[in-house]
Scaffold this active site. Structure first.
Site, PDB file in Angstrom:
ATOM      1  N   CYS A   1      37.455  51.967  38.550  1.00  0.00           N
ATOM      2  CA  CYS A   1      37.618  50.153  38.743  1.00  0.00           C
ATOM      3  C   CYS A   1      38.791  49.858  39.476  1.00  0.00           C
ATOM      4  O   CYS A   1      39.789  50.474  39.546  1.00  0.00           O
ATOM      5  CB  CYS A   1      37.880  49.726  37.395  1.00  0.00           C
ATOM      6  SG  CYS A   1      38.478  48.245  37.104  1.00  0.00           S
TER       7      CYS A   1
ATOM      8  N   CYS B   1      41.980  48.372  37.648  1.00  0.00           N
ATOM      9  CA  CYS B   1      42.501  49.770  37.021  1.00  0.00           C
ATOM     10  C   CYS B   1      43.436  50.393  38.066  1.00  0.00           C
ATOM     11  O   CYS B   1      44.518  51.135  37.774  1.00  0.00           O
ATOM     12  CB  CYS B   1      41.635  50.645  36.444  1.00  0.00           C
ATOM     13  SG  CYS B   1      40.930  49.946  34.845  1.00  0.00           S
TER      14      CYS B   1
ATOM     15  N   ASP C   1      46.174  37.904  46.043  1.00  0.00           N
ATOM     16  CA  ASP C   1      44.657  38.175  46.568  1.00  0.00           C
ATOM     17  C   ASP C   1      44.856  38.709  47.937  1.00  0.00           C
ATOM     18  O   ASP C   1      45.476  38.000  48.824  1.00  0.00           O
ATOM     19  CB  ASP C   1      43.833  37.227  46.316  1.00  0.00           C
ATOM     20  CG  ASP C   1      42.427  37.378  46.366  1.00  0.00           C
ATOM     21  OD1 ASP C   1      41.706  37.223  45.307  1.00  0.00           O
ATOM     22  OD2 ASP C   1      41.943  37.623  47.541  1.00  0.00           O
TER      23      ASP C   1
ATOM     24  N   HIS D   1      41.229  47.738  30.322  1.00  0.00           N
ATOM     25  CA  HIS D   1      40.129  47.240  31.238  1.00  0.00           C
ATOM     26  C   HIS D   1      38.971  46.505  30.198  1.00  0.00           C
ATOM     27  O   HIS D   1      38.649  46.969  29.159  1.00  0.00           O
ATOM     28  CB  HIS D   1      39.433  48.462  31.568  1.00  0.00           C
ATOM     29  CG  HIS D   1      38.174  48.210  32.316  1.00  0.00           C
ATOM     30  ND1 HIS D   1      37.998  48.190  33.680  1.00  0.00           N
ATOM     31  CD2 HIS D   1      36.920  48.055  31.903  1.00  0.00           C
ATOM     32  CE1 HIS D   1      37.013  47.898  34.100  1.00  0.00           C
ATOM     33  NE2 HIS D   1      36.110  47.763  32.860  1.00  0.00           N
TER      34      HIS D   1
ATOM     35  N   THR E   1      32.985  39.432  41.451  1.00  0.00           N
ATOM     36  CA  THR E   1      32.783  40.805  42.335  1.00  0.00           C
ATOM     37  C   THR E   1      33.462  41.826  41.830  1.00  0.00           C
ATOM     38  O   THR E   1      33.095  43.105  42.155  1.00  0.00           O
ATOM     39  CB  THR E   1      33.003  40.281  43.773  1.00  0.00           C
ATOM     40  OG1 THR E   1      34.479  39.959  43.836  1.00  0.00           O
ATOM     41  CG2 THR E   1      32.140  39.480  44.420  1.00  0.00           C
TER      42      THR E   1
ATOM     43  N   HIS F   1      36.305  43.642  36.223  1.00  0.00           N
ATOM     44  CA  HIS F   1      37.572  43.957  35.447  1.00  0.00           C
ATOM     45  C   HIS F   1      38.187  42.517  35.337  1.00  0.00           C
ATOM     46  O   HIS F   1      38.466  41.699  36.419  1.00  0.00           O
ATOM     47  CB  HIS F   1      38.777  44.876  36.036  1.00  0.00           C
ATOM     48  CG  HIS F   1      39.907  44.985  35.537  1.00  0.00           C
ATOM     49  ND1 HIS F   1      40.518  46.446  35.105  1.00  0.00           N
ATOM     50  CD2 HIS F   1      40.851  44.388  34.669  1.00  0.00           C
ATOM     51  CE1 HIS F   1      41.352  46.290  34.476  1.00  0.00           C
ATOM     52  NE2 HIS F   1      41.634  44.775  34.284  1.00  0.00           N
TER      53      HIS F   1
ATOM     54  N   HIS G   1      39.944  39.006  35.302  1.00  0.00           N
ATOM     55  CA  HIS G   1      40.928  38.615  36.096  1.00  0.00           C
ATOM     56  C   HIS G   1      40.865  36.963  36.257  1.00  0.00           C
ATOM     57  O   HIS G   1      39.713  36.310  36.295  1.00  0.00           O
ATOM     58  CB  HIS G   1      41.068  39.166  37.392  1.00  0.00           C
ATOM     59  CG  HIS G   1      39.824  38.878  38.389  1.00  0.00           C
ATOM     60  ND1 HIS G   1      38.725  39.746  38.061  1.00  0.00           N
ATOM     61  CD2 HIS G   1      39.436  38.239  39.086  1.00  0.00           C
ATOM     62  CE1 HIS G   1      37.795  39.379  38.978  1.00  0.00           C
ATOM     63  NE2 HIS G   1      38.232  38.358  39.764  1.00  0.00           N
TER      64      HIS G   1
ATOM     65  N   HIS H   1      42.117  33.630  38.673  1.00  0.00           N
ATOM     66  CA  HIS H   1      42.746  33.469  39.825  1.00  0.00           C
ATOM     67  C   HIS H   1      43.678  32.084  39.820  1.00  0.00           C
ATOM     68  O   HIS H   1      43.339  31.416  38.931  1.00  0.00           O
ATOM     69  CB  HIS H   1      41.595  33.046  40.904  1.00  0.00           C
ATOM     70  CG  HIS H   1      40.567  34.015  41.025  1.00  0.00           C
ATOM     71  ND1 HIS H   1      40.546  34.425  42.440  1.00  0.00           N
ATOM     72  CD2 HIS H   1      39.559  34.468  40.504  1.00  0.00           C
ATOM     73  CE1 HIS H   1      39.551  35.359  42.418  1.00  0.00           C
ATOM     74  NE2 HIS H   1      38.785  35.329  41.196  1.00  0.00           N
TER      75      HIS H   1
HETATM   76  P1  AMP Z   1      36.040  37.673  41.715  1.00  0.00           P
HETATM   77  O1  AMP Z   1      35.190  37.189  42.854  1.00  0.00           O
HETATM   78  O2  AMP Z   1      36.070  36.557  41.055  1.00  0.00           O
HETATM   79  O3  AMP Z   1      35.566  38.968  41.130  1.00  0.00           O
HETATM   80  O4  AMP Z   1      37.443  38.094  42.609  1.00  0.00           O
HETATM   81  C1  AMP Z   1      37.876  39.214  43.026  1.00  0.00           C
HETATM   82  C2  AMP Z   1      38.933  38.772  43.940  1.00  0.00           C
HETATM   83  O5  AMP Z   1      39.508  40.336  44.290  1.00  0.00           O
HETATM   84  C3  AMP Z   1      38.792  38.260  45.348  1.00  0.00           C
HETATM   85  O6  AMP Z   1      39.265  37.061  45.495  1.00  0.00           O
HETATM   86  C4  AMP Z   1      39.005  39.296  46.423  1.00  0.00           C
HETATM   87  O7  AMP Z   1      39.617  38.809  47.554  1.00  0.00           O
HETATM   88  C5  AMP Z   1      40.134  40.149  45.785  1.00  0.00           C
HETATM   89  N1  AMP Z   1      40.283  41.591  46.145  1.00  0.00           N
HETATM   90  C6  AMP Z   1      39.586  42.165  46.206  1.00  0.00           C
HETATM   91  N2  AMP Z   1      40.173  43.511  46.608  1.00  0.00           N
HETATM   92  C7  AMP Z   1      41.539  43.340  46.509  1.00  0.00           C
HETATM   93  C8  AMP Z   1      42.588  44.265  46.790  1.00  0.00           C
HETATM   94  N3  AMP Z   1      42.520  45.234  47.066  1.00  0.00           N
HETATM   95  N4  AMP Z   1      43.730  43.549  46.560  1.00  0.00           N
HETATM   96  C9  AMP Z   1      44.001  42.245  46.343  1.00  0.00           C
HETATM   97  N5  AMP Z   1      42.934  41.478  46.208  1.00  0.00           N
HETATM   98  C10 AMP Z   1      41.415  42.031  46.013  1.00  0.00           C
HETATM   99 ZN    ZN Z   2      39.561  48.312  35.126  1.00  0.00          ZN
END
Ligand code: AMP
Ligand code: ZN
Length: 113
Positions: A4, A7, A30, A46, A94, A97, A99, A101
Site C-alpha cells: 500500500c 502505508c 500531494d 490501513h 486511485t 488507503h 485519505h 484531500h
Molecule cells: P485519489 O485519486 O483520491 O485516490 O488520490 C490519490 C492522490 O495521491 C492523488 O492526488 C495523487 O496525486 C496522490 N499521490 C500519489 N502518489 C503520491 C506520492 N508518492 N506522494 C504524494 N502524493 C501522491
Molecule cells: Zn495503507
C-alpha cells in the site's frame, strides 16, 4: 498493509513532504497539487476507503478532521478550504488507503472539485 503506497509513506519507506503527524494521522503534500495548498490527510491505520469505516475505526476519521482544522490554520487557510474524499472506482479513488484531500489557497468556487 503490504504493497500500500500510503502505508509505505507513513512508515517512511517512500519519501513525502510531511506537514503534520500525530498518533492517528499522517499528512503530506500531494505530489500532483490541484491548488496552491493540496495536502493528503491519512489515517495511520490501513482503512481502504470510506466503505470500511465502522465503530471500530471511526476514531481515525475524527482524528483526521481534527488534524485538518489544525493544518488549515497552520497553512493560513483562514478564508476557507475544501475537503474531498474519493471512494472506490466510481468515486475516482486511485490509492486504496482512506485519505482526505485538503485544498485551498485559492477561491475554489462552487464547482465540484
Ligand atoms: P485519489 O485519486 O483520491 O485516490 O488520490 C490519490 C492522490 O495521491 C492523488 O492526488 C495523487 O496525486 C496522490 N499521490 C500519489 N502518489 C503520491 C506520492 N508518492 N506522494 C504524494 N502524493 C501522491
Ligand atoms: Zn495503507
Amino acid at each position: 498493509m503490504d504493497n500500500c503506497l500510503f502505508c509505505k509513506i507513513i512508515a517512511g519507506e517512500i519519501p513525502s513532504t510531511k506537514v503534520y503527524e500525530d498518533e492517528y494521522v499522517y499528512a503530506f503534500r500531494d505530489i500532483n497539487p490541484q491548488a496552491p495548498v493540496h495536502i493528503l490527510v491519512v489515517p495511520k491505520q490501513h482503512i481502504c476507503c470510506t466503505r470500511k469505516i465502522d465503530e471500530t475505526n471511526s476514531v481515525y476519521v475524527a482524528k483526521c478532521f481534527e488534524a485538518i482544522a489544525k493544518i488549515a490554520k497552520a497553512e493560513g487557510l483562514d478564508n476557507g478550504y475544501r475537503v474531498i474524499n474519493n471512494c472506490g472506482e466510481d468515486g475516482g479513488q486511485t490509492v486504496m488507503h482512506l485519505h482526505f484531500h485538503l485544498l485551498g489557497g485559492v477561491s475554489l468556487g462552487e464547482k465540484m472539485i
